[in-house]
Design a protein around this motif. Structure first.
Motif, short mmCIF file in Angstrom:
data_model
loop_
_atom_site.label_atom_id
_atom_site.label_comp_id
_atom_site.label_asym_id
_atom_site.label_seq_id
_atom_site.Cartn_x
_atom_site.Cartn_y
_atom_site.Cartn_z
N ASP A 15 -5.91 10.81 -0.14
CA ASP A 15 -7.07 10.54 0.70
C ASP A 15 -7.50 9.09 0.60
N ALA A 16 -7.25 8.44 -0.55
CA ALA A 16 -7.68 7.06 -0.75
C ALA A 16 -6.59 6.08 -0.37
N GLU A 17 -5.42 6.53 -0.02
CA GLU A 17 -4.29 5.67 0.26
C GLU A 17 -4.13 5.43 1.75
N SER A 18 -3.51 4.31 2.08
CA SER A 18 -3.11 4.07 3.46
C SER A 18 -1.95 5.00 3.80
N ASP A 19 -1.70 5.15 5.11
CA ASP A 19 -0.56 5.97 5.53
C ASP A 19 0.74 5.43 4.94
N ALA A 20 0.89 4.11 4.98
CA ALA A 20 2.12 3.51 4.48
C ALA A 20 2.34 3.82 3.00
N SER A 21 1.24 3.80 2.25
CA SER A 21 1.34 4.11 0.83
C SER A 21 1.70 5.58 0.59
N VAL A 22 1.12 6.45 1.40
CA VAL A 22 1.44 7.87 1.28
C VAL A 22 2.91 8.11 1.58
N ILE A 23 3.41 7.47 2.63
CA ILE A 23 4.82 7.65 3.00
C ILE A 23 5.72 7.13 1.89
N ALA A 24 5.38 5.96 1.35
CA ALA A 24 6.19 5.39 0.27
C ALA A 24 6.21 6.32 -0.93
N PHE A 33 3.67 14.03 1.47
CA PHE A 33 3.75 13.82 2.91
C PHE A 33 2.79 14.72 3.67
N ALA A 34 2.35 15.80 3.06
CA ALA A 34 1.43 16.72 3.71
C ALA A 34 0.13 16.03 4.09
N ARG A 72 11.34 9.34 6.66
CA ARG A 72 10.31 8.59 5.93
C ARG A 72 10.88 7.43 5.12
N HIS A 73 12.14 7.52 4.71
CA HIS A 73 12.75 6.43 3.96
C HIS A 73 12.98 5.20 4.84
N TRP A 88 3.99 5.17 14.86
CA TRP A 88 5.28 5.73 14.48
C TRP A 88 5.37 7.19 14.91
N LEU A 89 4.34 7.97 14.62
CA LEU A 89 4.34 9.40 14.96
C LEU A 89 4.30 9.60 16.48
N PHE A 90 3.49 8.78 17.18
CA PHE A 90 3.43 8.89 18.63
C PHE A 90 4.77 8.51 19.25
N GLY A 91 5.47 7.57 18.64
CA GLY A 91 6.79 7.21 19.15
C GLY A 91 7.77 8.36 19.04
#
Length: 209
Positions: A15-24, A33-34, A72-73, A88-91
């Protein structure tokens, strides 16, 4: 360390992370990833539902996030993806929706043939959709959407997802200038169909351009 039900450590961190950080982080902790699904599934569903209807949207949203998880990698913020995963998701969702071009055009043509509801009738738009989509079921707008070239409809409907010009460009894999040009033409067609009104303004945020 033990935590109570529904208060997993991963959830709190995500919840405190950016999307990029969550993906990493999800590359080593796949369950993380959830958090991305929780954040963006509703927005992706609205976008696809506007194009293809709610029933198809259910399947395409699931497929969008499945593909995103598998890829995700390959997500690299340094290469223009940014810390917000929505483009990215919309793409991914746009590519999947592209397989249904004929169904999309048929849907808008069918909507254009349905009489507008009387004031006392329940709105045709799904209750989960926002005011822009509620307007989109009007016959004039539906007919105009059906008549747009697919590439212009892509830009227009991505814009309705509340993405800036730069984010829309990332989502569609085209230059920002192309987004502006196609959006300008699409909005012009819609203004003509609606007698001058424009329900499709794309937010202009300088740091997204």
């Amino acid at each position: 360390m033990t935590v109570g039900p529904g208060v997993g450590i991963g959830t709190v961190r995500a919840d405190a992370e950016s999307d990029a950080s969550v993906i990493a982080r999800s590359r080593d902790e796949p369950e993380a990833f959830a958090a991305l699904f929780d954040r963006h599934a509703d927005a992706v569903h609205r976008y696809v539902a506007r194009r293809l209807g709610g029933e198809v949207a259910d399947d395409l949203v699931a497929e969008t996030f499945t593909i995103a998880f598998q890829q995700r990698h390959r997500y690299d913020p340094a290469r223009g993806a940014g810390t917000d995963a929505r483009p990215w998701l919309f793409g991914i969702a746009t590519n999947l929706a592209g397989r249904h071009r004929r169904a999309e055009a048929r849907r808008f043509r069918a909507m254009a043939r349905v009489p507008a509801p009387a004031d006392h009738d329940e709105p045709m738009a799904d209750r989960a959709e926002d005011r822009v989509v509620a307007r989109a079921v009007r016959r004039e707008l539906a007919a105009a959407l059906a008549a747009l070239p697919a590439r212009h409809r892509d830009v227009l409907l991505v814009a309705w997802g509340d993405l800036g010009y730069g984010e829309a460009a990332q989502a569609l894999g085209i230059p920002v200038g192309t987004v502006r040009s196609r959006l300008h033409r699409a909005r012009g067609k819609l203004r003509e169909a609606l007698g001058g009104s424009d329900p499709t303004a794309l937010r202009e945020v300088s740091d997204h351009e």
